[in-house]
Design a protein around this motif. Structure first.
Motif, mmCIF file in Angstrom:
data_model
loop_
_atom_site.group_PDB
_atom_site.id
_atom_site.type_symbol
_atom_site.label_atom_id
_atom_site.label_comp_id
_atom_site.label_asym_id
_atom_site.label_seq_id
_atom_site.Cartn_x
_atom_site.Cartn_y
_atom_site.Cartn_z
ATOM 1 N N MET A 9 10.174 -11.557 13.105
ATOM 2 C CA MET A 9 10.496 -10.137 13.109
ATOM 3 C C MET A 9 9.355 -9.312 12.512
ATOM 4 S SD MET A 9 14.560 -9.953 12.300
ATOM 5 C CE MET A 9 14.544 -11.152 10.983
ATOM 6 N N THR A 10 8.648 -9.872 11.519
ATOM 7 C CA THR A 10 7.488 -9.181 10.966
ATOM 8 C C THR A 10 6.404 -9.053 12.012
ATOM 9 O OG1 THR A 10 7.987 -10.029 8.770
ATOM 10 C CG2 THR A 10 5.745 -9.261 9.139
ATOM 11 N N ARG A 11 6.212 -10.124 12.798
ATOM 12 C CA ARG A 11 5.192 -10.123 13.835
ATOM 13 C C ARG A 11 5.581 -9.202 14.986
ATOM 14 N NH1 ARG A 11 4.782 -15.401 14.111
ATOM 15 N NH2 ARG A 11 6.176 -15.653 15.881
ATOM 16 N N ASP A 12 6.881 -9.013 15.194
ATOM 17 C CA ASP A 12 7.355 -8.230 16.322
ATOM 18 C C ASP A 12 7.625 -6.764 15.984
ATOM 19 O OD1 ASP A 12 7.227 -10.498 17.810
ATOM 20 O OD2 ASP A 12 9.364 -10.952 17.703
ATOM 21 N N VAL A 13 7.091 -6.268 14.892
ATOM 22 C CA VAL A 13 7.301 -4.864 14.542
ATOM 23 C C VAL A 13 6.776 -4.000 15.682
ATOM 24 C CG1 VAL A 13 6.806 -3.039 12.884
ATOM 25 C CG2 VAL A 13 6.979 -5.387 12.103
ATOM 26 N N PRO A 14 7.598 -3.083 16.211
ATOM 27 C CA PRO A 14 7.124 -2.225 17.290
ATOM 28 C C PRO A 14 5.845 -1.489 16.902
ATOM 29 C CG PRO A 14 9.491 -2.010 17.037
ATOM 30 C CD PRO A 14 9.011 -2.854 15.893
ATOM 31 N N VAL A 15 4.902 -1.422 17.811
ATOM 32 C CA VAL A 15 3.607 -0.787 17.537
ATOM 33 C C VAL A 15 3.798 0.663 17.092
ATOM 34 C CG1 VAL A 15 1.410 -0.064 18.553
ATOM 35 C CG2 VAL A 15 2.375 -2.297 19.129
ATOM 36 N N SER A 16 4.745 1.349 17.713
ATOM 37 C CA SER A 16 4.977 2.751 17.350
ATOM 38 C C SER A 16 5.386 2.894 15.884
ATOM 39 C CB SER A 16 6.060 3.356 18.250
ATOM 40 O OG SER A 16 7.269 2.613 18.153
ATOM 41 N N ILE A 17 6.202 1.951 15.402
ATOM 42 C CA ILE A 17 6.640 2.001 14.004
ATOM 43 C C ILE A 17 5.479 1.640 13.079
ATOM 44 C CG2 ILE A 17 8.147 0.904 12.294
ATOM 45 C CD1 ILE A 17 10.300 0.751 14.391
ATOM 46 N N LYS A 18 4.648 0.662 13.473
ATOM 47 C CA LYS A 18 3.471 0.320 12.665
ATOM 48 C C LYS A 18 2.561 1.536 12.494
ATOM 49 C CE LYS A 18 2.884 -4.632 13.672
ATOM 50 N NZ LYS A 18 1.984 -5.636 14.297
ATOM 51 N N LEU A 19 2.271 2.207 13.605
ATOM 52 C CA LEU A 19 1.369 3.350 13.557
ATOM 53 C C LEU A 19 1.965 4.494 12.752
ATOM 54 C CD1 LEU A 19 0.069 3.372 17.258
ATOM 55 C CD2 LEU A 19 -1.147 2.594 15.207
ATOM 56 N N LEU A 20 3.255 4.756 12.948
ATOM 57 C CA LEU A 20 3.905 5.840 12.222
ATOM 58 C C LEU A 20 3.941 5.546 10.724
ATOM 59 C CD1 LEU A 20 5.418 8.510 12.277
ATOM 60 C CD2 LEU A 20 7.539 7.242 12.722
ATOM 61 N N THR A 21 4.228 4.293 10.363
ATOM 62 C CA THR A 21 4.268 3.920 8.949
ATOM 63 C C THR A 21 2.887 4.044 8.319
ATOM 64 O OG1 THR A 21 6.096 2.389 9.362
ATOM 65 C CG2 THR A 21 4.869 2.102 7.312
ATOM 66 N N ALA A 22 1.858 3.619 9.031
ATOM 67 C CA ALA A 22 0.492 3.738 8.515
ATOM 68 C C ALA A 22 0.114 5.200 8.306
ATOM 69 C CB ALA A 22 -0.495 3.061 9.471
ATOM 70 N N PHE A 23 0.433 6.035 9.280
ATOM 71 C CA PHE A 23 0.122 7.468 9.159
ATOM 72 C C PHE A 23 0.862 8.099 7.980
ATOM 73 C CE2 PHE A 23 1.525 11.822 10.089
ATOM 74 C CZ PHE A 23 0.288 12.465 10.116
ATOM 75 N N LEU A 24 2.155 7.793 7.857
ATOM 76 C CA LEU A 24 2.951 8.368 6.769
ATOM 77 C C LEU A 24 2.510 7.833 5.408
ATOM 78 C CD1 LEU A 24 6.501 8.315 8.409
ATOM 79 C CD2 LEU A 24 5.090 10.326 7.935
ATOM 80 N N SER A 25 2.024 6.602 5.366
ATOM 81 C CA SER A 25 1.516 6.044 4.105
ATOM 82 C C SER A 25 0.291 6.823 3.637
ATOM 83 C CB SER A 25 1.167 4.563 4.280
ATOM 84 O OG SER A 25 2.315 3.805 4.592
ATOM 85 N N LEU A 26 -0.636 7.060 4.559
ATOM 86 C CA LEU A 26 -1.825 7.838 4.209
ATOM 87 C C LEU A 26 -1.445 9.263 3.822
ATOM 88 C CD1 LEU A 26 -4.279 6.623 7.005
ATOM 89 C CD2 LEU A 26 -4.288 5.985 4.580
ATOM 90 N N LEU A 91 -3.775 8.775 -11.202
ATOM 91 C CA LEU A 91 -2.524 8.117 -11.581
ATOM 92 C C LEU A 91 -1.446 8.341 -10.525
ATOM 93 C CD1 LEU A 91 -2.286 8.938 -15.410
ATOM 94 C CD2 LEU A 91 -2.922 6.763 -14.352
ATOM 95 N N LEU A 92 -1.570 9.446 -9.772
ATOM 96 C CA LEU A 92 -0.576 9.723 -8.726
ATOM 97 C C LEU A 92 -0.623 8.696 -7.602
ATOM 98 C CD1 LEU A 92 1.360 12.098 -9.086
ATOM 99 C CD2 LEU A 92 -0.790 12.552 -10.243
ATOM 100 N N LEU A 93 -1.711 7.900 -7.555
ATOM 101 C CA LEU A 93 -1.755 6.812 -6.573
ATOM 102 C C LEU A 93 -0.646 5.797 -6.831
ATOM 103 C CD1 LEU A 93 -5.584 6.020 -6.353
ATOM 104 C CD2 LEU A 93 -4.137 6.901 -4.511
ATOM 105 N N ILE A 94 -0.282 5.617 -8.097
ATOM 106 C CA ILE A 94 0.669 4.555 -8.449
ATOM 107 C C ILE A 94 2.044 4.815 -7.854
ATOM 108 C CG2 ILE A 94 1.798 3.367 -10.367
ATOM 109 C CD1 ILE A 94 -0.760 3.863 -11.995
ATOM 110 N N PRO A 95 2.680 5.971 -8.096
ATOM 111 C CA PRO A 95 3.991 6.171 -7.461
ATOM 112 C C PRO A 95 3.906 6.212 -5.943
ATOM 113 C CG PRO A 95 3.241 8.195 -8.518
ATOM 114 C CD PRO A 95 2.321 7.094 -8.971
ATOM 115 N N ALA A 96 2.805 6.752 -5.402
ATOM 116 C CA ALA A 96 2.675 6.796 -3.943
ATOM 117 C C ALA A 96 2.609 5.389 -3.362
ATOM 118 C CB ALA A 96 1.422 7.592 -3.557
ATOM 119 N N LEU A 97 1.807 4.519 -3.970
ATOM 120 C CA LEU A 97 1.694 3.138 -3.481
ATOM 121 C C LEU A 97 2.997 2.377 -3.653
ATOM 122 C CD1 LEU A 97 -1.898 2.252 -4.760
ATOM 123 C CD2 LEU A 97 -1.186 2.669 -2.388
#
Length: 421
Positions: A9-26, A91-97
Protein backbone atom coordinates in the motif's frame (compact mmCIF):
# COMPACT_ATOMS: atom_id res chain seq x y z
CA UNK A 1 -11.61 -6.40 -2.22
CA UNK A 2 -7.94 -7.28 -2.79
CA UNK A 3 -5.97 -7.30 0.46
CA UNK A 4 -2.59 -5.58 0.23
CA UNK A 5 0.25 -5.64 2.74
CA UNK A 6 1.25 -2.30 4.32
CA UNK A 7 4.42 -2.31 2.17
CA UNK A 8 2.38 -2.78 -1.01
CA UNK A 9 0.00 0.00 0.00
CA UNK A 10 2.95 2.34 0.63
CA UNK A 11 4.28 1.53 -2.83
CA UNK A 12 0.83 2.00 -4.38
CA UNK A 13 0.20 5.52 -3.09
CA UNK A 14 -1.62 7.36 -5.89
CA UNK A 15 0.75 9.74 -7.69
CA UNK A 16 -1.72 12.60 -7.28
CA UNK A 17 -1.69 12.16 -3.49
CA UNK A 18 2.13 11.94 -3.42
CA UNK A 19 2.45 15.19 -5.36
CA UNK A 20 -0.21 16.98 -3.34
CA UNK A 21 1.36 15.87 -0.05
CA UNK A 22 4.81 17.01 -1.18
CA UNK A 23 3.46 20.40 -2.26
CA UNK A 24 1.53 20.89 0.99
CA UNK A 25 4.57 19.84 3.03
CA UNK A 26 6.70 22.52 1.41
CA UNK A 27 3.87 25.02 1.82
CA UNK A 28 3.56 24.15 5.53
CA UNK A 29 7.28 24.77 6.08
CA UNK A 30 7.23 28.05 4.15
CA UNK A 31 4.10 29.28 5.92
CA UNK A 32 5.50 28.38 9.35
CA UNK A 33 8.74 30.28 8.74
CA UNK A 34 6.87 33.29 7.38
CA UNK A 35 3.89 33.61 9.75
CA UNK A 36 5.16 32.01 12.95
CA UNK A 37 7.85 34.59 13.71
CA UNK A 38 8.18 36.77 15.73
CA UNK A 39 6.75 34.44 18.34
CA UNK A 40 3.21 35.52 19.20
CA UNK A 41 2.41 33.86 22.49
CA UNK A 42 3.85 33.85 26.01
CA UNK A 43 3.98 30.04 26.12
CA UNK A 44 6.17 29.95 23.00
CA UNK A 45 8.67 32.39 24.50
CA UNK A 46 8.74 30.45 27.77
CA UNK A 47 9.65 27.22 25.98
CA UNK A 48 12.50 29.03 24.23
CA UNK A 49 13.64 30.53 27.53
CA UNK A 50 13.86 27.08 29.12
CA UNK A 51 15.75 25.71 26.10
CA UNK A 52 18.26 28.57 26.20
CA UNK A 53 18.78 28.03 29.93
CA UNK A 54 19.70 24.41 29.26
CA UNK A 55 22.17 25.44 26.57
CA UNK A 56 23.74 28.08 28.83
CA UNK A 57 24.24 25.55 31.60
CA UNK A 58 21.71 27.14 33.95
CA UNK A 59 19.58 24.03 34.19
CA UNK A 60 15.88 23.64 33.60
CA UNK A 61 14.60 27.00 34.76
CA UNK A 62 12.01 29.66 34.01
CA UNK A 63 12.00 33.30 35.12
CA UNK A 64 15.32 32.91 36.87
CA UNK A 65 14.55 29.82 38.96
CA UNK A 66 14.23 26.04 38.61
CA UNK A 67 10.83 24.98 37.39
CA UNK A 68 8.60 22.04 36.60
CA UNK A 69 5.79 24.27 35.32
CA UNK A 70 6.48 23.18 31.75
CA UNK A 71 7.09 19.46 31.13
CA UNK A 72 10.49 18.77 29.53
CA UNK A 73 10.02 17.02 26.18
CA UNK A 74 9.21 20.08 24.07
CA UNK A 75 11.98 22.40 25.39
CA UNK A 76 14.48 19.56 25.00
CA UNK A 77 13.46 19.18 21.36
CA UNK A 78 14.14 22.87 20.76
CA UNK A 79 17.66 22.81 22.17
CA UNK A 80 19.64 21.22 19.28
CA UNK A 81 18.87 24.00 16.78
CA UNK A 82 19.55 26.71 19.36
CA UNK A 83 22.74 24.95 20.47
CA UNK A 84 24.26 25.18 16.97
CA UNK A 85 23.42 28.87 16.78
CA UNK A 86 20.48 28.62 14.39
CA UNK A 87 18.27 31.72 14.20
CA UNK A 88 15.24 31.55 16.46
CA UNK A 89 12.98 31.67 13.40
CA UNK A 90 14.24 28.25 12.32
CA UNK A 91 12.68 26.71 15.43
CA UNK A 92 9.40 26.90 13.49
CA UNK A 93 10.78 24.09 11.32
CA UNK A 94 10.23 21.69 14.22
CA UNK A 95 6.43 21.88 14.53
CA UNK A 96 6.09 22.05 10.75
CA UNK A 97 8.18 18.89 10.25
CA UNK A 98 6.29 17.13 13.05
CA UNK A 99 3.00 17.86 11.29
CA UNK A 100 4.46 16.41 8.09
CA UNK A 101 5.49 13.25 9.97
CA UNK A 102 1.98 13.11 11.46
CA UNK A 103 0.51 13.43 7.96
CA UNK A 104 2.55 10.49 6.64
CA UNK A 105 1.60 8.36 9.64
CA UNK A 106 -2.06 9.31 9.19
CA UNK A 107 -1.90 8.13 5.59
CA UNK A 108 -0.26 4.87 6.62
CA UNK A 109 -2.92 4.24 9.28
CA UNK A 110 -5.86 5.01 6.99
CA UNK A 111 -4.51 2.88 4.14
CA UNK A 112 -3.77 -0.03 6.48
CA UNK A 113 -7.16 0.08 8.23
CA UNK A 114 -9.13 0.52 5.01
CA UNK A 115 -6.92 -1.89 3.02
CA UNK A 116 -7.05 0.68 0.24
CA UNK A 117 -4.39 2.93 -1.24
CA UNK A 118 -6.93 5.74 -1.24
CA UNK A 119 -6.60 5.86 2.54
CA UNK A 120 -3.44 7.87 1.86
CA UNK A 121 -5.68 10.88 1.28
CA UNK A 122 -5.31 11.30 5.06
CA UNK A 123 -1.83 12.77 4.47
CA UNK A 124 -2.91 15.89 2.55
CA UNK A 125 -6.04 16.18 4.69
CA UNK A 126 -3.84 16.44 7.79
CA UNK A 127 -1.85 19.26 6.22
CA UNK A 128 -4.85 21.32 5.09
CA UNK A 129 -6.90 20.96 8.28
CA UNK A 130 -6.84 24.56 9.60
CA UNK A 131 -6.17 23.70 13.24
CA UNK A 132 -3.22 21.51 12.22
CA UNK A 133 -1.88 24.31 10.04
CA UNK A 134 -2.14 26.70 13.00
CA UNK A 135 -0.28 24.31 15.33
CA UNK A 136 2.36 23.73 12.65
CA UNK A 137 3.19 27.45 12.71
CA UNK A 138 3.54 27.86 16.50
CA UNK A 139 6.00 26.60 19.10
CA UNK A 140 3.26 24.71 20.90
CA UNK A 141 3.83 21.08 21.99
CA UNK A 142 0.54 20.02 20.38
CA UNK A 143 2.57 19.32 17.22
CA UNK A 144 4.62 16.60 18.89
CA UNK A 145 1.52 15.35 20.72
CA UNK A 146 -0.24 14.89 17.38
CA UNK A 147 2.67 12.89 15.97
CA UNK A 148 2.77 10.78 19.15
CA UNK A 149 -0.97 10.10 19.01
CA UNK A 150 -0.69 8.79 15.45
CA UNK A 151 2.43 6.82 16.35
CA UNK A 152 0.43 5.04 19.04
CA UNK A 153 -2.39 4.40 16.57
CA UNK A 154 0.15 2.81 14.21
CA UNK A 155 1.12 0.46 17.02
CA UNK A 156 -2.52 -0.33 17.68
CA UNK A 157 -3.22 -1.02 13.99
CA UNK A 158 -0.29 -3.46 14.00
CA UNK A 159 -1.79 -5.23 17.02
CA UNK A 160 -5.09 -5.38 15.12
CA UNK A 161 -3.39 -7.46 12.41
CA UNK A 162 -0.82 -9.58 14.24
CA UNK A 163 -1.95 -9.70 17.92
CA UNK A 164 1.70 -9.12 18.91
CA UNK A 165 4.56 -6.62 18.76
CA UNK A 166 8.30 -7.18 18.70
CA UNK A 167 10.44 -6.02 21.62
CA UNK A 168 11.56 -3.02 19.56
CA UNK A 169 7.96 -2.10 18.74
CA UNK A 170 6.95 -2.40 22.40
CA UNK A 171 9.83 -0.16 23.40
CA UNK A 172 8.95 2.33 20.69
CA UNK A 173 5.32 2.49 21.80
CA UNK A 174 6.36 3.04 25.41
CA UNK A 175 8.79 5.83 24.50
CA UNK A 176 6.22 7.53 22.26
CA UNK A 177 3.72 7.41 25.12
CA UNK A 178 6.28 8.94 27.49
CA UNK A 179 7.11 11.75 25.08
CA UNK A 180 3.39 12.43 24.65
CA UNK A 181 2.70 12.98 28.36
CA UNK A 182 6.01 14.79 28.92
CA UNK A 183 4.94 17.21 26.19
CA UNK A 184 1.21 17.60 26.92
CA UNK A 185 0.24 16.20 30.35
CA UNK A 186 -3.45 15.98 29.42
CA UNK A 187 -2.43 13.15 27.06
CA UNK A 188 -2.02 10.88 30.10
CA UNK A 189 -5.64 9.72 29.88
CA UNK A 190 -5.26 8.84 26.19
CA UNK A 191 -1.95 7.07 26.79
CA UNK A 192 -3.41 5.04 29.66
CA UNK A 193 -6.31 3.80 27.51
CA UNK A 194 -3.99 2.92 24.63
CA UNK A 195 -1.61 1.05 26.93
CA UNK A 196 -4.40 -1.03 28.45
CA UNK A 197 -5.82 -1.75 24.99
CA UNK A 198 -2.45 -2.87 23.58
CA UNK A 199 -1.92 -5.34 26.41
CA UNK A 200 -5.52 -6.59 26.19
CA UNK A 201 -5.39 -7.12 22.41
CA UNK A 202 -2.03 -8.89 22.51
CA UNK A 203 -2.24 -12.69 22.34
CA UNK A 204 -2.41 -14.14 25.90
CA UNK A 205 1.01 -15.76 25.73
CA UNK A 206 2.71 -12.43 25.00
CA UNK A 207 0.77 -10.08 27.29
CA UNK A 208 3.19 -10.09 30.20
CA UNK A 209 6.18 -9.49 27.90
CA UNK A 210 4.38 -6.67 26.08
CA UNK A 211 3.29 -5.01 29.32
CA UNK A 212 6.78 -5.28 30.84
CA UNK A 213 8.72 -3.84 27.89
CA UNK A 214 6.19 -1.15 26.97
CA UNK A 215 5.71 -0.18 30.61
CA UNK A 216 9.44 0.05 31.29
CA UNK A 217 10.04 2.23 28.23
CA UNK A 218 7.21 4.49 29.40
CA UNK A 219 8.18 4.68 33.07
CA UNK A 220 11.93 5.30 32.77
CA UNK A 221 11.70 8.81 31.20
CA UNK A 222 8.97 9.81 33.66
CA UNK A 223 11.02 8.50 36.57
CA UNK A 224 14.08 10.47 35.43
CA UNK A 225 12.01 13.67 35.31
CA UNK A 226 10.40 12.96 38.71
CA UNK A 227 13.82 12.30 40.30
CA UNK A 228 15.12 15.56 38.88
CA UNK A 229 12.17 17.36 40.45
CA UNK A 230 12.76 15.77 43.85
CA UNK A 231 16.44 16.73 43.77
CA UNK A 232 15.92 20.26 42.41
CA UNK A 233 12.56 21.28 43.85
CA UNK A 234 12.44 19.07 46.92
CA UNK A 235 9.10 17.48 46.10
CA UNK A 236 7.68 14.70 43.92
CA UNK A 237 6.24 16.05 40.66
CA UNK A 238 5.42 13.47 38.02
CA UNK A 239 4.55 15.71 35.06
CA UNK A 240 4.24 19.43 35.84
CA UNK A 241 3.18 21.93 38.48
CA UNK A 242 0.62 23.62 36.24
CA UNK A 243 -2.34 21.48 37.28
CA UNK A 244 -3.33 23.75 40.18
CA UNK A 245 -3.43 26.85 38.01
CA UNK A 246 -5.26 25.04 35.22
CA UNK A 247 -7.85 23.77 37.69
CA UNK A 248 -8.40 27.31 38.97
CA UNK A 249 -8.67 28.80 35.47
CA UNK A 250 -11.51 26.40 34.77
CA UNK A 251 -13.25 26.62 38.15
CA UNK A 252 -13.82 30.09 39.55
CA UNK A 253 -16.54 32.73 39.59
CA UNK A 254 -15.14 34.45 36.48
CA UNK A 255 -14.75 31.31 34.37
CA UNK A 256 -17.01 30.60 31.40
CA UNK A 257 -17.20 27.42 29.31
CA UNK A 258 -14.81 28.84 26.73
CA UNK A 259 -12.72 31.32 28.73
CA UNK A 260 -9.73 29.04 29.28
CA UNK A 261 -6.68 30.97 30.48
CA UNK A 262 -8.46 34.25 29.70
CA UNK A 263 -10.51 33.92 32.91
CA UNK A 264 -9.65 36.63 35.43
CA UNK A 265 -7.87 35.05 38.41
CA UNK A 266 -5.95 38.18 39.39
CA UNK A 267 -7.34 38.08 42.94
CA UNK A 268 -5.71 34.70 43.45
CA UNK A 269 -2.44 35.54 41.69
CA UNK A 270 -2.07 38.65 43.87
CA UNK A 271 -2.57 36.58 47.02
CA UNK A 272 0.01 34.04 45.83
CA UNK A 273 2.61 36.60 44.73
CA UNK A 274 5.14 35.78 47.46
CA UNK A 275 4.60 32.01 47.49
CA UNK A 276 7.04 29.46 46.13
CA UNK A 277 5.98 27.88 42.80
CA UNK A 278 4.90 24.66 44.54
CA UNK A 279 2.94 26.43 47.27
CA UNK A 280 1.40 28.72 44.66
CA UNK A 281 0.03 25.79 42.68
CA UNK A 282 -1.24 24.08 45.84
CA UNK A 283 -3.00 27.31 46.78
CA UNK A 284 -4.65 27.57 43.35
CA UNK A 285 -5.84 23.98 43.61
CA UNK A 286 -7.31 24.51 47.07
CA UNK A 287 -9.11 27.68 45.95
CA UNK A 288 -10.60 25.92 42.92
CA UNK A 289 -11.85 23.03 45.04
CA UNK A 290 -13.24 25.45 47.61
CA UNK A 291 -15.19 27.31 44.91
CA UNK A 292 -16.62 24.01 43.63
CA UNK A 293 -17.69 22.96 47.13
CA UNK A 294 -19.31 26.33 47.85
CA UNK A 295 -21.01 26.65 44.44
CA UNK A 296 -21.99 23.11 43.41
CA UNK A 297 -24.78 24.09 40.99
CA UNK A 298 -22.71 26.79 39.30
CA UNK A 299 -19.78 24.38 39.10
CA UNK A 300 -21.96 21.66 37.56
CA UNK A 301 -23.42 24.07 35.01
CA UNK A 302 -19.94 25.32 34.16
CA UNK A 303 -18.67 21.74 33.80
CA UNK A 304 -21.45 20.83 31.38
CA UNK A 305 -20.65 23.95 29.37
CA UNK A 306 -16.96 23.00 29.25
CA UNK A 307 -17.86 19.52 28.01
CA UNK A 308 -19.93 21.12 25.23
CA UNK A 309 -17.09 23.55 24.45
CA UNK A 310 -14.81 20.58 23.78
CA UNK A 311 -16.78 20.15 20.55
CA UNK A 312 -16.48 23.82 19.62
CA UNK A 313 -15.31 24.53 16.10
CA UNK A 314 -13.34 27.63 17.10
CA UNK A 315 -12.10 29.38 20.24
CA UNK A 316 -10.53 32.82 19.98
CA UNK A 317 -6.89 32.91 21.23
CA UNK A 318 -6.60 33.68 24.93
CA UNK A 319 -4.06 36.37 24.07
CA UNK A 320 -6.90 38.51 22.79
CA UNK A 321 -5.80 38.30 19.16
CA UNK A 322 -8.67 37.70 16.78
CA UNK A 323 -8.59 36.23 13.30
CA UNK A 324 -11.98 37.59 12.29
CA UNK A 325 -15.22 36.05 11.14
CA UNK A 326 -13.41 34.10 8.43
CA UNK A 327 -11.46 32.03 10.97
CA UNK A 328 -14.62 31.38 12.96
CA UNK A 329 -16.53 30.16 9.91
CA UNK A 330 -13.60 28.12 8.61
CA UNK A 331 -13.12 26.46 11.98
CA UNK A 332 -16.76 25.48 12.24
CA UNK A 333 -17.04 24.40 8.60
CA UNK A 334 -14.03 22.09 8.72
CA UNK A 335 -14.97 20.57 12.07
CA UNK A 336 -18.54 19.88 10.91
CA UNK A 337 -17.16 18.43 7.68
CA UNK A 338 -14.95 16.03 9.67
CA UNK A 339 -17.83 14.94 11.88
CA UNK A 340 -19.99 14.38 8.78
CA UNK A 341 -17.19 12.29 7.25
CA UNK A 342 -17.04 10.15 10.39
CA UNK A 343 -20.81 9.57 10.14
CA UNK A 344 -20.40 8.55 6.48
CA UNK A 345 -17.54 6.23 7.42
CA UNK A 346 -19.77 4.49 9.99
CA UNK A 347 -22.60 4.21 7.46
CA UNK A 348 -20.23 2.49 5.01
CA UNK A 349 -18.99 -0.07 7.55
CA UNK A 350 -20.55 -2.84 5.43
CA UNK A 351 -18.01 -2.11 2.69
CA UNK A 352 -14.99 -1.42 4.93
CA UNK A 353 -15.35 -3.01 8.36
CA UNK A 354 -14.58 -0.81 11.34
CA UNK A 355 -11.31 -1.96 12.87
CA UNK A 356 -10.89 -2.38 16.61
CA UNK A 357 -8.26 0.38 16.69
CA UNK A 358 -10.74 2.76 15.04
CA UNK A 359 -13.29 2.08 17.75
CA UNK A 360 -10.61 2.71 20.38
CA UNK A 361 -9.54 6.09 19.03
CA UNK A 362 -13.07 7.29 18.37
CA UNK A 363 -13.89 6.38 21.98
CA UNK A 364 -10.77 8.24 23.13
CA UNK A 365 -11.87 11.33 21.22
CA UNK A 366 -15.27 11.32 22.91
CA UNK A 367 -14.13 10.33 26.41
CA UNK A 368 -11.58 13.14 26.54
CA UNK A 369 -14.42 15.66 26.65
CA UNK A 370 -15.52 14.95 30.26
CA UNK A 371 -11.91 14.41 31.34
CA UNK A 372 -10.54 17.68 29.96
CA UNK A 373 -13.60 19.58 31.22
CA UNK A 374 -12.44 19.00 34.80
CA UNK A 375 -9.93 21.76 34.03
CA UNK A 376 -11.01 23.67 30.91
CA UNK A 377 -11.49 22.91 27.23
CA UNK A 378 -10.12 24.70 24.17
CA UNK A 379 -10.02 23.74 20.51
CA UNK A 380 -6.21 24.03 20.57
CA UNK A 381 -5.94 21.53 23.41
CA UNK A 382 -8.28 19.14 21.59
CA UNK A 383 -6.12 19.38 18.50
CA UNK A 384 -4.04 16.22 18.87
CA UNK A 385 -7.29 14.25 19.04
CA UNK A 386 -8.72 15.90 15.94
CA UNK A 387 -6.21 13.81 14.01
CA UNK A 388 -8.52 10.88 14.79
CA UNK A 389 -11.31 12.55 12.84
CA UNK A 390 -8.99 13.34 9.92
CA UNK A 391 -7.95 9.68 9.66
CA UNK A 392 -11.61 8.61 9.84
CA UNK A 393 -12.47 11.08 7.07
CA UNK A 394 -9.81 9.50 4.87
CA UNK A 395 -11.14 6.01 5.62
CA UNK A 396 -14.57 7.32 4.62
CA UNK A 397 -13.12 8.34 1.25
CA UNK A 398 -11.59 4.87 0.81
CA UNK A 399 -14.85 3.20 1.83
CA UNK A 400 -16.76 5.38 -0.63
CA UNK A 401 -14.40 4.29 -3.42
CA UNK A 402 -15.03 0.64 -2.51
CA UNK A 403 -18.79 1.24 -2.39
CA UNK A 404 -18.88 2.93 -5.82
CA UNK A 405 -16.67 0.22 -7.35
CA UNK A 406 -19.00 -2.51 -6.08
CA UNK A 407 -22.05 -0.68 -7.41
CA UNK A 408 -20.41 -0.30 -10.80
CA UNK A 409 -19.56 -4.01 -10.95
CA UNK A 410 -23.14 -4.87 -9.95
CA UNK A 411 -24.51 -2.74 -12.79
CA UNK A 412 -22.32 -4.29 -15.53
CA UNK A 413 -24.33 -7.00 -17.41
CA UNK A 414 -22.74 -10.45 -17.66
CA UNK A 415 -22.88 -12.10 -21.09
CA UNK A 416 -23.69 -15.81 -21.45
CA UNK A 417 -21.74 -18.04 -23.88
CA UNK A 418 -24.59 -17.72 -26.40
CA UNK A 419 -24.20 -13.98 -26.37
CA UNK A 420 -27.40 -13.41 -24.44
CA UNK A 421 -27.48 -11.24 -21.35
Amino acid sequence: MTVRTPRQMTRDVPVSIKLLTAFLSLATIAYALKSGYPLRYIDEREYVEIARGLIDGNGYQLKGGPTAYKPPAWPLLLTPLLAVGAPERLLLLIPALLMIVAAVWAGKIASTVSQSRWGWVAAPLMLVYPLNLYIGTTLYPQAIATACLLGLWLACSHIDESRSMSAQQCMGAGLIAAVAVLSVPTMVFTVALVGVWIVWKTSPGRRLRTAAITGAAFVVPLAAWAIRNVITLGTFILLSTSSGGNLLYGNNSNATPDSGTAADISTYTSAARDMSPINEQNYYKSQALQWIRENPLDALQLYVGKVANYFNGYNAPASGQTAGTGALLLGWFTFIALVAAVVIRIMLRRYVAIAASEKLFLAIFLLNAPVMAVFFTRTRFRQPLDATLVVEAAIAVAALVVYLAQRRRAEVPIETPSGQV
